[in-house]
Scaffold this active site. Structure first.
Site, PDB file in Angstrom:
ATOM      1  N   VAL A  11       6.679   2.516  -0.774  1.00 37.07           N
ATOM      2  CA  VAL A  11       5.352   2.125   0.136  1.00 37.07           C
ATOM      3  C   VAL A  11       5.560   2.711   1.333  1.00 37.07           C
ATOM      4  O   VAL A  11       4.532   3.220   1.833  1.00 37.07           O
ATOM      5  CB  VAL A  11       5.378   0.634  -0.065  1.00 37.07           C
ATOM      6  CG1 VAL A  11       4.377   0.120   1.144  1.00 37.07           C
ATOM      7  CG2 VAL A  11       4.738   0.112  -1.246  1.00 37.07           C
ATOM      8  N   ASP A  30      14.801   3.376   8.996  1.00 37.29           N
ATOM      9  CA  ASP A  30      15.328   2.827   7.807  1.00 37.29           C
ATOM     10  C   ASP A  30      16.815   2.600   8.214  1.00 37.29           C
ATOM     11  O   ASP A  30      17.325   3.353   9.355  1.00 37.29           O
ATOM     12  CB  ASP A  30      15.354   3.588   6.655  1.00 37.29           C
ATOM     13  CG  ASP A  30      15.680   2.721   5.180  1.00 37.29           C
ATOM     14  OD1 ASP A  30      14.637   2.686   4.686  1.00 37.29           O
ATOM     15  OD2 ASP A  30      16.836   2.104   5.148  1.00 37.29           O
ATOM     16  N   PHE A 157      -1.744  -0.794  -2.717  1.00 43.36           N
ATOM     17  CA  PHE A 157      -2.243  -0.635  -4.132  1.00 43.36           C
ATOM     18  C   PHE A 157      -1.822   0.624  -4.876  1.00 43.36           C
ATOM     19  O   PHE A 157      -2.232   0.793  -5.852  1.00 43.36           O
ATOM     20  CB  PHE A 157      -4.005  -0.818  -4.128  1.00 43.36           C
ATOM     21  CG  PHE A 157      -4.465  -2.138  -3.517  1.00 43.36           C
ATOM     22  CD1 PHE A 157      -4.144  -3.267  -4.178  1.00 43.36           C
ATOM     23  CD2 PHE A 157      -5.151  -2.009  -2.447  1.00 43.36           C
ATOM     24  CE1 PHE A 157      -4.586  -4.548  -3.449  1.00 43.36           C
ATOM     25  CE2 PHE A 157      -5.479  -3.117  -1.764  1.00 43.36           C
ATOM     26  CZ  PHE A 157      -5.184  -4.430  -2.293  1.00 43.36           C
ATOM     27  N   PHE A 272      -6.366   0.289 -17.650  1.00 47.06           N
ATOM     28  CA  PHE A 272      -5.554  -0.626 -18.003  1.00 47.06           C
ATOM     29  C   PHE A 272      -5.642  -1.626 -19.187  1.00 47.06           C
ATOM     30  O   PHE A 272      -5.560  -2.674 -19.216  1.00 47.06           O
ATOM     31  CB  PHE A 272      -5.322  -1.571 -16.617  1.00 47.06           C
ATOM     32  CG  PHE A 272      -4.547  -0.847 -15.488  1.00 47.06           C
ATOM     33  CD1 PHE A 272      -4.807   0.149 -14.957  1.00 47.06           C
ATOM     34  CD2 PHE A 272      -3.065  -1.676 -15.246  1.00 47.06           C
ATOM     35  CE1 PHE A 272      -4.015   0.983 -14.142  1.00 47.06           C
ATOM     36  CE2 PHE A 272      -2.341  -0.771 -14.489  1.00 47.06           C
ATOM     37  CZ  PHE A 272      -2.809   0.422 -13.518  1.00 47.06           C
ATOM     38  N   LEU A 273      -6.181  -1.044 -20.106  1.00 48.80           N
ATOM     39  CA  LEU A 273      -6.461  -1.381 -21.560  1.00 48.80           C
ATOM     40  C   LEU A 273      -5.679  -0.575 -22.499  1.00 48.80           C
ATOM     41  O   LEU A 273      -5.870  -0.623 -23.746  1.00 48.80           O
ATOM     42  CB  LEU A 273      -7.873  -1.345 -21.679  1.00 48.80           C
ATOM     43  CG  LEU A 273      -8.760  -2.394 -21.393  1.00 48.80           C
ATOM     44  CD1 LEU A 273     -10.155  -2.517 -21.858  1.00 48.80           C
ATOM     45  CD2 LEU A 273      -8.252  -4.088 -21.514  1.00 48.80           C
ATOM     46  N   GLY A 276       0.590  -1.456 -25.818  1.00 46.67           N
ATOM     47  CA  GLY A 276       1.729  -0.898 -26.060  1.00 46.67           C
ATOM     48  C   GLY A 276       3.079  -1.772 -25.836  1.00 46.67           C
ATOM     49  O   GLY A 276       2.795  -2.896 -25.825  1.00 46.67           O
ATOM     50  N   GLY A 280       6.111  -2.840 -16.935  1.00 44.34           N
ATOM     51  CA  GLY A 280       7.191  -2.896 -16.168  1.00 44.34           C
ATOM     52  C   GLY A 280       7.059  -2.512 -14.783  1.00 44.34           C
ATOM     53  O   GLY A 280       5.971  -2.448 -14.222  1.00 44.34           O
ATOM     54  N   CYS A 283       6.259  -4.436  -9.500  1.00 39.75           N
ATOM     55  CA  CYS A 283       5.392  -5.035  -8.861  1.00 39.75           C
ATOM     56  C   CYS A 283       4.740  -6.345  -9.967  1.00 39.75           C
ATOM     57  O   CYS A 283       4.902  -7.361  -9.403  1.00 39.75           O
ATOM     58  CB  CYS A 283       4.127  -4.498  -8.516  1.00 39.75           C
ATOM     59  SG  CYS A 283       4.485  -3.393  -6.910  1.00 39.75           S
TER      60      CYS A 283
HETATM   61  C1  UDX Z   1       1.059  -1.220  -9.897  1.00 44.13           C
HETATM   62  C2  UDX Z   1      -0.124  -1.353  -9.498  1.00 44.13           C
HETATM   63  O1  UDX Z   1      -1.066  -0.618 -10.482  1.00 44.13           O
HETATM   64  C3  UDX Z   1      -0.429  -1.103  -7.928  1.00 44.13           C
HETATM   65  O2  UDX Z   1      -1.721  -1.272  -7.552  1.00 44.13           O
HETATM   66  C4  UDX Z   1       0.511  -1.926  -6.957  1.00 44.13           C
HETATM   67  O3  UDX Z   1       0.440  -1.330  -5.753  1.00 44.13           O
HETATM   68  C5  UDX Z   1       2.080  -1.593  -7.513  1.00 44.13           C
HETATM   69  O4  UDX Z   1       1.926  -2.290  -9.045  1.00 44.13           O
HETATM   70  P1  UDX Z   1       2.930   0.509 -10.558  1.00 44.13           P
HETATM   71  O5  UDX Z   1       3.718  -0.419 -10.887  1.00 44.13           O
HETATM   72  O6  UDX Z   1       3.177   1.904  -9.802  1.00 44.13           O
HETATM   73  O7  UDX Z   1       1.633   0.235  -9.715  1.00 44.13           O
HETATM   74  O8  UDX Z   1       2.309   1.152 -12.096  1.00 44.13           O
HETATM   75  P2  UDX Z   1       1.048   1.013 -13.006  1.00 44.13           P
HETATM   76  O9  UDX Z   1       0.433   2.270 -13.206  1.00 44.13           O
HETATM   77  O10 UDX Z   1       0.239  -0.085 -12.491  1.00 44.13           O
HETATM   78  O11 UDX Z   1       1.733   0.723 -14.280  1.00 44.13           O
HETATM   79  C6  UDX Z   1       2.540  -0.563 -14.255  1.00 44.13           C
HETATM   80  C7  UDX Z   1       2.997  -0.892 -15.755  1.00 44.13           C
HETATM   81  O12 UDX Z   1       1.983  -1.295 -16.622  1.00 44.13           O
HETATM   82  C8  UDX Z   1       3.518   0.344 -16.252  1.00 44.13           C
HETATM   83  O13 UDX Z   1       4.875  -0.141 -16.919  1.00 44.13           O
HETATM   84  C9  UDX Z   1       2.583   0.905 -17.374  1.00 44.13           C
HETATM   85  O14 UDX Z   1       3.348   1.661 -18.317  1.00 44.13           O
HETATM   86  C10 UDX Z   1       2.131  -0.330 -17.876  1.00 44.13           C
HETATM   87  N1  UDX Z   1       0.465  -0.228 -18.305  1.00 44.13           N
HETATM   88  C11 UDX Z   1      -0.508   0.409 -17.471  1.00 44.13           C
HETATM   89  C12 UDX Z   1       0.229  -0.415 -19.487  1.00 44.13           C
HETATM   90  O15 UDX Z   1       1.185  -0.995 -20.415  1.00 44.13           O
HETATM   91  N2  UDX Z   1      -1.000  -0.345 -19.952  1.00 44.13           N
HETATM   92  C13 UDX Z   1      -1.867   0.286 -19.158  1.00 44.13           C
HETATM   93  O16 UDX Z   1      -3.178   0.215 -19.711  1.00 44.13           O
HETATM   94  C14 UDX Z   1      -1.668   0.596 -17.960  1.00 44.13           C
END
Ligand code: UDX
Length: 453
Positions: A11, A30, A157, A272-273, A276, A280, A283
């Site tokens: 970040v 840092d 985000f 985000f649908l 699987g 992980g 966040c």
């Molecule tokens: C997330 C948020 O999206 C971001 O807004 C916030 O600032 C930090 O956390 P990030 O952890 O980098 O970002 O990745 P993201 O793309 O959100 O995916 C998170 C996890 O969800 C991954 O393990 C991904 O494989 C999983 N995922 C994502 C799914 O299993 N299905 C999906 O449809 C989308």
């Protein structure tokens, strides 16, 4: 504007490089000297596509230091972007945050400085950081510190792997403060992003339909809660589709079709649908745990968020159950994992499903081989004690294995010539943990194809 960023993780570094790119004078701090020396030499200590390219372009506005006395006195805005790793209880460890606040207070000298929490911090941390800064400043000055600084929250985000695009072309910017002056300064800071007036870098072009970016300018507590609510909602959207996926399997439905069918409803949305193995990363797990922990401090339960966490854990167990169903015994079997990073285009292994699945398999006596296009060095450094055998190619990974589990949907795994690999495997079983492979084609080629749902 003069900007100081404390903490050069995903970040902090991305924020610093992007703010320098749009024209601000940025000093990234840092306490890790080796990190700062690498950055001074133009090297990025993390894997993030195009961050190094953007750093090269923004170089004239960007400096790196380990010294608070260099970073703080001239800064108009100080971002705190230090790590807040989870503790065993679910609440984040705030040690680095409190150290940063203390050091900022010891060095503040400007007429008015905005101190911004960018790390994901518990709700109420703004006030807490403000109190630490004030105490340190007053001790140094020997007098009241009225009006010397304002506290704000500016939740981040960005997603790893696409962090530059998310920072330069965000869906919205959220700023929160109880002081009007702090909000005005942050508005000015972000003006080029809000109005999209900066020239887009060639390697991360501006999306064609990108218009002005909406600004949510609000109070401190609301901004802090927005961050948690956004992450929890995304996490539960994924867990929801995974829960429906379990039922889809029982009734003979295809979860990909179901996701498409519901996602086209604009009230739901298709992102985000993807069903699987589940989420992980640094966040979703941490933030949902922290949300539940904060709520419990107020005597509140968060059953929806808790259920999202439970469903996510179940997805990992589901992998083991499916392998057991197929192979009957895991002891002495060789399982190949494709993908170690928690998602593609990053080398981040925090809360990576692959690590947990490898552990579960090894506890059951299986031999685990693994491959990842980017994250193997990091895996070797952080998880060598697990005893996973890292292989240089997909071919070497699947050789002599009883089943392959596709854990991370890297592009190169979509393009594997499975037919050519089949003879090298002990049994041609593929468990597609991200539902990205063509199951019919694999079945025709003699594979036993199993989807995760
Ligand atoms: C997330 C948020 O999206 C971001 O807004 C916030 O600032 C930090 O956390 P990030 O952890 O980098 O970002 O990745 P993201 O793309 O959100 O995916 C998170 C996890 O969800 C991954 O393990 C991904 O494989 C999983 N995922 C994502 C799914 O299993 N299905 C999906 O449809 C989308």
């Amino acid at each position: 504007m003069n900007v100081a960023i404390i903490g050069t993780g995903y970040v902090g570094l991305t924020t610093g490089v992007c703010l320098a790119y749009i024209g601000h004078s940025v000093l990234c701090l840092d306490t890790d000297l080796s990190k700062i020396e690498a950055l001074q030499a133009g090297k990025i200590p993390i894997y993030e596509p195009h961050l190094e390219d953007l750093l090269a372009e923004a170089q004239r506005n960007l400096r790196f230091t380990t010294s608070y006395s260099e970073a703080i006195p001239d800064a108009d805005v100080v971002f705190i972007a230090v790590g807040t790793p989870p503790t065993a209880s679910g609440s984040p460890n705030l040690e680095y945050l409190s150290q940063a606040a203390q050091s900022i207070g010891e060095h503040l000298a400007g007429e008015f400085t905005v101190i911004v929490n960018k790390s994901t911090v518990p709700i109420g941390s703004g006030n807490w950081v403000g109190a630490i800064v004030r105490r340190a400043l007053e001790q140094r000055q020997g007098r009241k510190a009225n009006g010397a600084f304002g506290i704000a929250s500016n939740p981040e985000f960005l997603r790893e792997g696409v962090a530059i695009g998310d920072s330069l072309y965000p869906d919205r910017i959220v700023i929160g403060s109880d002081e009007e002056r702090a909000l005005e300064i942050l508005y000015t800071l972000y003006r080029p992003v809000l109005d999209q007036t900066f020239p887009a870098p060639v390697f991360v072009p501006r999306p064609e339909d990108k218009g002005a970016v909406p600004l949510v300018s609000t109070d401190l507590a609301s901004a802090e809660l927005i961050k948690y609510a956004a992450n929890a909602f995304l996490a539960l959207k994924i867990s929801f589709i995974n829960e429906i996926g379990q039922l889809a399997e029982r009734v003979g439905a295809d979860i990909r079709e179901v996701a498409r069918g519901i996602g086209l409803d604009s009230r739901i949305g298709s992102r985000f649908l993807s069903a699987g193995i589940g989420w992980g990363g640094s966040c979703f797990g941490k933030d949902t745990a922290a949300l539940v922990a904060t709520a419990s401090e107020y005597g509140l339960k968060m059953p929806i968020v808790e259920a999202a966490r439970e469903v996510n854990c179940r997805q990992r167990d589901h992998v083991i159950e499916k392998l057991l169903q197929e192979l009957k015994i895991l002891k002495g079997r060789t399982i190949a994992l494709l993908g170690l990073a928690f998602k593609p285009n990053t080398d981040d292994l925090r809360e990576s499903p692959a690590v947990e699945i490898a552990q579960k398999l090894m506890v059951r006596g299986a031999r685990v081989k693994a491959h990842d296009p980017i994250a193997m060095d990091r895996f070797q450094r952080e998880h060598c004690h697990l005893g996973v055998e890292l292989c240089p190619t997909v071919e070497a990974t699947v050789e002599e294995c009883d089943a392959v589990v596709l854990v991370t949907e890297w592009t190169e795994y979509r393009e594997v010539d499975w037919e050519a690999l089949a003879p090298a495997m002990r049994s041609p079983v593929i468990l597609d943990g991200r539902l990205i492979l063509d199951g019919d084609k694999l079945s025709r080629a003699g594979f036993r194809y199993i989807g995760i749902n």
